[in-house]
Design an enzyme around this catalytic site. Sequence first.
Site, mmCIF file in Angstrom:
data_model
loop_
_atom_site.group_PDB
_atom_site.id
_atom_site.type_symbol
_atom_site.label_atom_id
_atom_site.label_comp_id
_atom_site.label_asym_id
_atom_site.label_seq_id
_atom_site.Cartn_x
_atom_site.Cartn_y
_atom_site.Cartn_z
ATOM 1 N N ASP A 11 0.849 -1.192 0.000
ATOM 2 C CA ASP A 11 0.000 0.000 0.000
ATOM 3 C C ASP A 11 0.892 1.252 0.000
ATOM 4 O O ASP A 11 2.055 1.191 0.391
ATOM 5 C CB ASP A 11 -0.869 -0.056 1.266
ATOM 6 C CG ASP A 11 -1.668 1.200 1.489
ATOM 7 O OD1 ASP A 11 -2.295 1.686 0.539
ATOM 8 O OD2 ASP A 11 -1.659 1.702 2.645
ATOM 9 N N ASP A 13 -0.314 5.173 0.811
ATOM 10 C CA ASP A 13 -0.596 6.144 1.880
ATOM 11 C C ASP A 13 -0.811 5.459 3.232
ATOM 12 O O ASP A 13 -1.644 4.567 3.361
ATOM 13 C CB ASP A 13 -1.829 6.980 1.514
ATOM 14 C CG ASP A 13 -1.646 7.706 0.183
ATOM 15 O OD1 ASP A 13 -0.486 7.988 -0.201
ATOM 16 O OD2 ASP A 13 -2.668 7.980 -0.479
HETATM 17 MG MG LIG Z 1 -3.135 2.931 3.668
#
Ligand SMILES: [Mg+2]
Length: 151
Positions: A11, A13
């Site tokens: 992932d 952010d």
């Molecule tokens: Mg995230």
Amino acid sequence: MSTKKPALFIDRDGTINRDCPYCHDTSQIDIYMDAVSLIRDYRKRGYLIIVITNQSGLGRHYFSIQDLEAFNEELNRRLKELGAQFDYLYYCPHIPEDNCDCRKPKDGMIRRAVQDHGIDLDSSVLAGDRDDIEGELARKLGLKFIHFRRV
Ligand SMILES: [Mg+2]
Ligand SMILES: [Zn+2]
């Protein structure tokens, strides 16, 4: 013998960089060093590094594709300086109401990456900061989940 490579799916952010939210300005980039260590480690072991990221800010018109690409490029430039660059990045531009097949925890981005790059899914792993998103996706696909708990 299989020539397929495993991947570290990761992932963006809240996992690689501090969440904003809807991060899109390069001045907001703040990289977590434990994510850098993880990426470095998997790179050394021959894994492809593939970022998979939900970017509904596009569908909501909070920022443009140009903003997104500039952010991703700058993020990868800085990661590379740390020996932790990613190989590919997939993003979902949709909002939940679009009912697309790629917004995590759906598996569309991983399926696409597996097809595009001939990845050995069975030996791949998934890293993220959300148990209800990346964790759920990992369980769905039977992948090992590496959970970064952020506060
Ligand atoms: Mg995230
Ligand atoms: Zn999508």
